[in-house]
Design an enzyme around this catalytic site. Structure first.
Site, mmCIF file in Angstrom:
data_model
loop_
_atom_site.group_PDB
_atom_site.id
_atom_site.type_symbol
_atom_site.label_atom_id
_atom_site.label_comp_id
_atom_site.label_asym_id
_atom_site.label_seq_id
_atom_site.Cartn_x
_atom_site.Cartn_y
_atom_site.Cartn_z
ATOM 1 C CE1 TYR A 142 -3.102 -2.906 0.143
ATOM 2 C CE2 TYR A 142 -3.758 -2.268 2.345
ATOM 3 C CZ TYR A 142 -3.900 -3.091 1.258
ATOM 4 O OH TYR A 142 -4.834 -4.081 1.275
ATOM 5 C CE LYS A 191 1.587 -18.115 -1.588
ATOM 6 N NZ LYS A 191 0.888 -19.376 -1.364
ATOM 7 C CG ASP A 223 -1.845 -20.111 0.425
ATOM 8 O OD1 ASP A 223 -1.031 -19.929 1.357
ATOM 9 O OD2 ASP A 223 -1.573 -20.812 -0.568
ATOM 10 C CG ASP A 247 -6.808 -4.390 4.206
ATOM 11 O OD1 ASP A 247 -7.734 -4.278 5.021
ATOM 12 O OD2 ASP A 247 -6.767 -3.744 3.141
ATOM 13 C CG ASP A 251 -12.077 -6.595 6.220
ATOM 14 O OD1 ASP A 251 -11.770 -5.925 7.230
ATOM 15 O OD2 ASP A 251 -12.592 -6.095 5.207
#
Ligand code: NAD
Length: 360
Positions: A142, A191, A223, A247, A251
Site C-alpha cells: 500500500y 508467503k 492462503d 488487511d 476482515d
C-alpha cells in the site's frame, strides 16, 4: 484525571456513532471522576468539503497534541469520483503515517450473547474464538511505488511490496509482546514460498524468537491461514502479518464473530497515543436513519481507555455495560434476533451510557 481526546466524526454514519461513544465517555468521566476534553479534527470527506483536502494540517496537529484519537469512519460515494490524490482514504493513510502508527491490533472474539450471529457451524464456534490480528500498517504494497504504464500496446501496472528489516522487527515485536500478554502463542503469516519480502519476514521472526522463550512460534502461509480461520479459529491466539495480508485476514476474522458493527480496532506506534476506530466503513446506505450499530465505536473508546489512557477499570466498565445491555436483549437491526428488543443507534448508546453509571 484530565485527558485530551481528538474526535474525527467522519462521514456517513460516523457522526451518529461518535455522538454515542462520546455519551458513553461522558458517563465514564462522571462515574470515575475524570475530565475528558474533546477537540474535533476534521478528516475524510467532510474535510474535503470544508477545506479542500482530506487531512488538513490543523487536524494532524490536533491529533498529535492529544492524548489519543477516536475515529468513526470516513468516505462515501460523494467522493468516489474525485482526484485519487484527494480521496478520503488518503487522509487516513496520511494520519497513520503522520502519527507514526505502524501496528494495527484487531481482536476477533465472539461475544457470548451474539453466538448465533457467527456464520460458522456451532461445533466450530463451540471450540471458542478469541484471537488478535496484529497487522503492519504503514509499509508493504500500500505504501510502495505504484505505477501504470503502456507496453506493447497494452496497459500494465505494478505495486511494490517492500519491507526494511527495521519495519519488520518493530511489528514482529508488537506480535511477541501481545502474545506475552495473552496465551503465549504467535502465528507469523507470510508467503515465504514465493515472496522475498516474506522470506526476510520469516528470517527476522526466527531471529527474534529466542528473546521470547515463553512464546510458542509457528509460521503459516497466508492462503492456508485464510482457510484455517474458518476451519478452526480456536487454534489462534495472536497472528502477526504484513499490511496487505493483514488487511484481508482481519476482515475475514471479523466476519466469523458476527456483525461488522461490533468490532473495534487500535493503531499504535511508539508511545501511548493511539488511533481507535470501529473496523467498519461509513455505511452510507444506512446513514442518517438512526439504525447504525454504535457498539464497535463504543468498544473502540473502551480500547482507548485501556491502551492509551491507562484506565483499565474504566475500560472494563464500558465492556461490562455493553454485555449487560446485550444480555437485556437490546439489539440494533444488524444483530437482531427473534425475541429481542429492536432499538436504534441513539437508544443503544444511551442504554450503554446508563449501564456504565451502574457498574461497580
Ligand atoms: P461499510 O463497512 O461501510 O458497510 C458494509 C455493510 O455493513 C453495509 O451494508 C453497512 O450498512 C453495514 N454496516 C457497516 N457498519 C455498520 C454498523 N455500525 N451498523 C450496522 N451496519 C453496518 O463498507 P463499504 O460499504 O464497503 O464502504 C462504505 C464507505 O466506507 C466507502 O466509502 C469506503 O471507502 C469507506 N470505508 C471507510 C473505512 C474507514 O473509515 N476506516 C473503512 C472501510 C470502508
Amino acid at each position: 484525571m484530565e485527558k485530551h481526546i481528538a474526535l474525527i466524526r467522519g462521514d456517513g454514519i460516523g457522526p451518529e456513532i461518535m455522538t454515542q461513544a462520546v455519551a458513553v465517555l461522558d458517563a465514564v468521566a462522571e462515574r470515575f471522576g475524570h475530565h475528558f476534553i474533546y477537540q474535533d479534527a476534521p478528516m475524510g470527506g467532510s474535510a474535503i468539503d470544508a477545506f479542500g483536502v482530506p487531512l488538513p494540517e490543523s487536524s494532524l496537529e490536533t491529533c498529535l497534541a492529544s492524548d489519543s484519537v477516536l475515529l468513526s469512519a470516513i468516505g462515501g460515494p460523494k467522493w468516489d469520483t474525485i482526484d485519487p490524490a484527494l480521496r478520503p482514504e488518503k487522509g487516513l493513510l496520511a494520519l497513520r503515517a503522520g502519527m507514526g502508527l505502524y501496528a494495527n491490533l484487531r481482536p476477533a472474539s465472539l461475544i457470548p450473547q451474539l453466538r448465533e450471529a457467527s456464520p460458522l457451524r456451532s461445533d466450530i464456534v463451540d471450540k471458542g474464538i478469541d484471537f488478535m490480528v496484529v497487522r503492519e500498517l504503514i509499509g508493504g504494497a500500500y505504501f510502495g511505488e505504484h505505477r501504470t504504464w503502456t507496453e506493447d500496446g497494452q496497459m500494465a501496472a505494478s505495486d511494490l511490496m517492500a519491507y526494511r528489516e527495521s519495519e519488520i522487527r518493530r511489528i514482529v515485536r508488537v506480535g511477541f509482546e501481545t502474545a506475552m500478554k495473552r496465551r503465549g502463542r504467535l502465528c507469523s503469516v507470510d508467503k515465504a514460498n514465493v515472496l522475498d519480502s516474506s522470506k526476510l519476514w520469516r528470517k527476522i521472526v526466527n531471529e527474534m524468537a529466542p528473546e521470547y522463550p515463553e512464546v510458542e512460534v509457528r509460521h503459516m502461509y497466508v492462503d492456508n491461514c485464510a482457510m484455517q480461520i474458518v476451519r478452526d479459529p480456536s487454534q489462534f491466539d495472536v497472528i502477526v502479518t504484513e499490511n496487505l495480508f493483514g488487511d484481508i485476514l482481519s476482515d475475514e476474522a471479523s466476519q466469523i464473530t458476527g456483525s461488522i458493527g461490533m468490532i473495534p480496532s487500535s493503531s499504535l506506534g511508539e508511545g501511548s497515543r493511539g488511533l481507535y476506530e470501529p473496523i467498519h466503513g461509513s455505511a452510507p446506505d444506512i446513514a442518517g436513519q438512526d439504525i447504525a450499530n454504535p457498539i464497535g465505536m463504543i468498544l473502540a473508546a473502551a480500547m482507548m481507555l485501556r491502551y492509551s489512557l491507562d484506565m483499565p477499570s474504566e475500560a472494563d466498565a464500558v465492556e461490562q455495560a455493553v454485555s449487560a445491555v446485550l444480555e437485556r436483549g437490546l439489539r440494533t437491526g444488524d444483530i437482531s434476533e427473534p425475541g429481542c428488543t429492536a432499538v436504534g443507534c441513539a437508544a443503544m448508546g444511551q442504554a450503554i451510557a446508563a449501564a456504565v453509571a451502574k457498574t461497580r
